[in-house]
Design a protein around this motif. Sequence first.
Motif, PDB file in Angstrom:
ATOM      1  N   GLY B 126       0.799  -1.213   0.000  1.00  0.00           N
ATOM      2  CA  GLY B 126       0.000   0.000   0.000  1.00  0.00           C
ATOM      3  C   GLY B 126       0.840   1.274   0.000  1.00  0.00           C
ATOM      4  O   GLY B 126       0.446   2.287   0.564  1.00  0.00           O
ATOM      5  N   VAL B 127       2.013   1.204  -0.621  1.00  0.00           N
ATOM      6  CA  VAL B 127       2.865   2.400  -0.718  1.00  0.00           C
ATOM      7  C   VAL B 127       3.076   2.754  -2.191  1.00  0.00           C
ATOM      8  O   VAL B 127       2.668   2.002  -3.078  1.00  0.00           O
ATOM      9  N   ASP B 128       3.733   3.882  -2.444  1.00  0.00           N
ATOM     10  CA  ASP B 128       3.861   4.368  -3.817  1.00  0.00           C
ATOM     11  C   ASP B 128       4.876   3.579  -4.632  1.00  0.00           C
ATOM     12  O   ASP B 128       4.656   3.290  -5.801  1.00  0.00           O
ATOM     13  N   MET B 147      17.788   4.906   6.532  1.00  0.00           N
ATOM     14  CA  MET B 147      17.120   5.830   5.608  1.00  0.00           C
ATOM     15  C   MET B 147      16.337   6.895   6.384  1.00  0.00           C
ATOM     16  O   MET B 147      16.368   8.082   6.030  1.00  0.00           O
ATOM     17  N   ALA B 148      15.685   6.477   7.456  1.00  0.00           N
ATOM     18  CA  ALA B 148      14.935   7.434   8.281  1.00  0.00           C
ATOM     19  C   ALA B 148      15.888   8.449   8.913  1.00  0.00           C
ATOM     20  O   ALA B 148      15.565   9.634   9.025  1.00  0.00           O
ATOM     21  N   ARG B 149      17.078   7.994   9.291  1.00  0.00           N
ATOM     22  CA  ARG B 149      18.067   8.925   9.839  1.00  0.00           C
ATOM     23  C   ARG B 149      18.464   9.951   8.781  1.00  0.00           C
ATOM     24  O   ARG B 149      18.567  11.143   9.069  1.00  0.00           O
ATOM     25  N   ARG B 150      18.677   9.479   7.549  1.00  0.00           N
ATOM     26  CA  ARG B 150      19.046  10.410   6.469  1.00  0.00           C
ATOM     27  C   ARG B 150      17.945  11.442   6.224  1.00  0.00           C
ATOM     28  O   ARG B 150      18.219  12.609   5.987  1.00  0.00           O
ATOM     29  N   ALA B 258       1.990   4.390   6.967  1.00  0.00           N
ATOM     30  CA  ALA B 258       3.414   4.087   7.184  1.00  0.00           C
ATOM     31  C   ALA B 258       4.228   4.756   6.086  1.00  0.00           C
ATOM     32  O   ALA B 258       3.796   4.828   4.938  1.00  0.00           O
ATOM     33  N   ASP B 259       5.396   5.260   6.446  1.00  0.00           N
ATOM     34  CA  ASP B 259       6.234   5.970   5.477  1.00  0.00           C
ATOM     35  C   ASP B 259       7.146   5.021   4.703  1.00  0.00           C
ATOM     36  O   ASP B 259       7.405   5.213   3.528  1.00  0.00           O
ATOM     37  N   ILE B 260       7.665   4.037   5.425  1.00  0.00           N
ATOM     38  CA  ILE B 260       8.524   3.022   4.816  1.00  0.00           C
ATOM     39  C   ILE B 260       7.955   1.674   5.254  1.00  0.00           C
ATOM     40  O   ILE B 260       7.609   1.504   6.428  1.00  0.00           O
ATOM     41  N   TYR B 288      10.180   9.975  -0.752  1.00  0.00           N
ATOM     42  CA  TYR B 288      11.466   9.539  -0.185  1.00  0.00           C
ATOM     43  C   TYR B 288      12.285   8.696  -1.161  1.00  0.00           C
ATOM     44  O   TYR B 288      13.310   8.126  -0.777  1.00  0.00           O
ATOM     45  N   VAL B 289      11.845   8.617  -2.409  1.00  0.00           N
ATOM     46  CA  VAL B 289      12.430   7.630  -3.312  1.00  0.00           C
ATOM     47  C   VAL B 289      13.933   7.823  -3.496  1.00  0.00           C
ATOM     48  O   VAL B 289      14.680   6.859  -3.597  1.00  0.00           O
ATOM     49  N   ARG B 290      14.395   9.065  -3.498  1.00  0.00           N
ATOM     50  CA  ARG B 290      15.826   9.270  -3.725  1.00  0.00           C
ATOM     51  C   ARG B 290      16.674   8.934  -2.501  1.00  0.00           C
ATOM     52  O   ARG B 290      17.899   8.956  -2.561  1.00  0.00           O
ATOM     53  N   GLN B 291      16.034   8.670  -1.395  1.00  0.00           N
ATOM     54  CA  GLN B 291      16.778   8.253  -0.197  1.00  0.00           C
ATOM     55  C   GLN B 291      16.766   6.726  -0.037  1.00  0.00           C
ATOM     56  O   GLN B 291      17.317   6.193   0.916  1.00  0.00           O
TER      57      GLN B 291
END
Lengths: 527, 452, 123
Positions: B126-128, B147-150, B258-260, B288-291
């Motif tokens: 259910g994400v992009d 990734m969340a830290r970045r 959810a983000d990730i 967030y795709v580029r991260q």
Amino acid sequence: MNMLTEGRPTKQEENIITPAQGTVQTHTGNRALMVDEPLIFETGSPDRSGVDLPEAPAVESRLGGLDRDEPISIPGLSEAEAVRHYTRLSRQNYAIDVGLFPLGSCTMKHNPRLNEKMARLKGFSDIHPLQPVDSVQGALETIYQLAEWLKTLTGMPAVAMSPKAGAHGELCGILAIRSALEARGDAREVILVPESAHGTNPATAAFAGYKVEDIPANADGRVDLDALKARLGPDVAGVMITNPNTCGLFEPDMKAISDAVHDAGGLVYCDGANFNAIVGRVRPGDLGIDAMHINLHKTFSTPHGGGGPGSGPVVFSEALAPFAPLPFVEKTEAGHFHLVEEETAEDHHESSFGRMVAFHGQMGMFTRALTYMLSHGADGLKQVSEDAVLNANYVLRSMEDLLEAPFAKSGPCMHEALFSDNGFANGLTTLDLAKGLIDEGYHPMTMYFPLVVHGAMLVEPTETESKAAIDQFIGALRSVAERAKAGDELLKSAPHFAPRRRLDETQAARKPILVWQEPEEYAEAAE
Amino acid sequence: MRYLPLTPHDRQDMLATIGAASVDDLFVDVPKEVQLDGPIRDLPMHAGEMAVEAHMKKLAKNNSAAGDMPFFLGAGAYRHHVPSSVDHIIQRGEFLTAYTPYQPEIAQGTLQTLFEFQTQVARLFGVDVANASMYDGSTACWEAIVMARRITKRGKAVLSSGLHPHYVSVAKTMARFTKDQLVTNAPVLDAATDGADLLDQIDDDTSCVVVQYPDILGRISDMSAIAEKAHAHKALLIAVVTEPVALGAIKAPGQMDADIVVGEGQSLGVGLQFGGPYVGLFGCKQKYVRQMPGRLCGETVDAEGKRGFVLTLSTREQHIRREKATSNICTNSGLCALAFTAHMTLLGEKGLRDLAMLNHKKAVVAADRLAQIKGVSLLNDSFFNEFTLVLDKDTRPIVRRLADQKVLAGVSLGRLYPDESGLAHGLVVAVTETTSDEDVEALATALEGELA
Amino acid sequence: MSRYYTDEHEWVDVEGETATVGITDYAQEQLGDIVFVETPEIGAELEQGDDAAVVESVKAASDVYAAVSGTVVEVNDALEDEPALVNSSAEEDGWFFRLTLSDTSELDDLMDEKAYKAFVDGL
């Protein structure tokens, strides 16, 4: 007589004009065996399935009110359609099974089918990683045996089996180095990496929190020992060196490099990507290194699978052995195989830096690699490296009059031959040559790597190619190289005969389309 | 040697072309003292197929295969029926023996399947967007934390106590070196997840909250409130799915904002294989795709305008970015991703939903049967295909003894949390479409024998 | 307004206390098709030489350094949707960010157009 004249014509009419290939159009756009295949999202339906399941028991569900009530929108295909879909797609791929795959540093050797058969034995493929250890003694023994082979072949006293791939193995080695230094209260900040290294080396060191500095190469394409010595000091945790290196050359000073690093209080990581050149003939342990990963998918023939899964066990010196990650397998005096995990590590592995993955590593690759080793034995593995090196030198000497081989004067190469684009006609590049090779029926060599050579072309034939196959490849490569030097414009638009012409990578990167969208969404997005 | 085509005569010819007298001359750069004078001692010589097969079969036989006995293990690896055509498809030599698709003109087969895989994973979660796969669920989980830290430029990750202990262990190992701060707790034997506790732990230093769904004890709960609180503090919600089949029955993490979303894809197509190779799933919101770490396949056109696929956004990756890469990862789990996508294609939405409900309802029946045993109680109010039983005895020795009786009873919490004595009576039991009623009866009988 | 150049192929337009920074036409030509530009955050305080932005082509990612010290006050949002602006108009519409100068004396070390042209010709 009973003269029967019905049936198909048996001979082509005379004076038929045969147009040039590619100029004939077809209704479908397909060309005989070269058939385009739509996406499953265009042909499948969420209501169609290739799987028949029994009825679920008639009980109330207990999903806590979280039933998935919106469409998932994943289409299905019947088995007949699915098999055809993937079979058609497979035919758009080049593969080792199709032809020589000269990708330098990737060791695309034949993948024996016995490996596949053995990995599928239910005693390996159908066991759960958390079964009680008494019920998986054969699996633990398999890991143990493979570990023993790796230790013997490398002359190193310990091995970590769990890393999932080469780069993961690098991480394992670097974390062990860091743990060892921290344990002696000697935190250091810098890892030295040669300019010619695989990109994973600096990325790994940075991922583990180190600063990365380059070590320059000398004119021979090897590590500059003096420059390295000059840079060593109390801030240098270690070096990461690929040997044989990415220019296809053995580092003859490896022992001196190791000694110098050790004298300065650092540790030596060796990138074992090119182990195939020396397996069975040289033990890296004799070169003074402290850690090295082994790509089972390179040297030990587990399949590359279109980009994985890999497997990257790491061998360790005595200095690093206590810091190896969990879990690992030990054999008791009674011949029982014991799995050392978090709880049991406290007894006698308290220095281990911890767990890198859930479970025990790439078991499916272990069974394949062990099968391969047993097949070759000590004598066969020695022959592997010798034939790999022989084939690469044969390519080098068959090409060096035509393609510049920047380090050919340094002596023989190891398992791969390196060329540059020096001498190509203006405007023609390594990329053009590579695409020309595709039209000749070959996967191109590694290109633009290592970075220290302009327009680099790195050719690794591997030992599983016959002389006839290599001769044919050399013929093709010579022809394309001559065209590149002569300025043949047709190379710029190559490949002409592949399932696709050159693809627009700029468009792909500027407006990334990473998942399929229904056509109306495309339309909306364009507005 | 059956894999080596060169004949002695070929070798002589080739040496002559090279201008070397012997193959030893090709190793002149290797110092004499480190070259071995013959085959390595202590290793056997080469062997034919029959001999190797005999050796490997002997090792394989010394294991209790799941299919040969009642089997109830899960906890991050699940036994599902894999359709016959899946193994046929992944053994096509053009898939099996291909390399990473760096030459897209002759790798459209691999690339198109990756594009289909990415789309399936994104829709399942259910994400992009989703990437072309990671090593496994545990490493994907750590990559998500990084990734969340970045993204947030904060170093404190709050991990749910319901997160698989091996995943926590991997994160702890890595965090020690990267200096990330992790908030972790062991689970407690309660029907409710730790969702409410997590809400209290989110603050302005938090980079992400990591929640497994269903969790290690099989519990499922709505993550929306966690997402909301996290977002209020500009932190991310990372959802971890170790049993992707569950998402055929329960809401997708993306539907709870959810983000990730990361996960272990082994359930579909891959098989148990004693823990690997498996396939890490990784999806996120478009912004967030580029991260993202790992390989990505994207759609484009070729010089004739035909649709085609390429690896894209590779400037994030190690071979270009070197020490500034988003990750050092250099591979995906290609063939396992192919097995996953082929299995998913055979299922389709209808098949996936049917499979999920079959798993779930069989588990409901089994849970109720087992809870009838004296000395056994069912922890969960809700679950998918895995639930936790609380026994009135220490579970780990029981599981060992039952294995000796050829019943693989489940995963004892003592195995997963050896230091948590409060969990010693817990047994995590997984039930899938491969579990028969007879299997459940066999487990019930065996447990009754132990607890009588 | 005066324009300065750096030997890292950045240009700086200075108007009063405000400097606009981008990469030069020569640089975009060398890099090829630009596919993405990562601009700094507004409010970021940059020291001369700091990593300020990243410009990505298909094959490479290059860091853009802060040519001068200062506080970022504006970034070119148009680049997000249209990174190709850097190719088509590197030294005008394809600017990267604006900052408030914290030390105008740093400008003394930069090149003027003529000097930069000579520098490029010498490469």
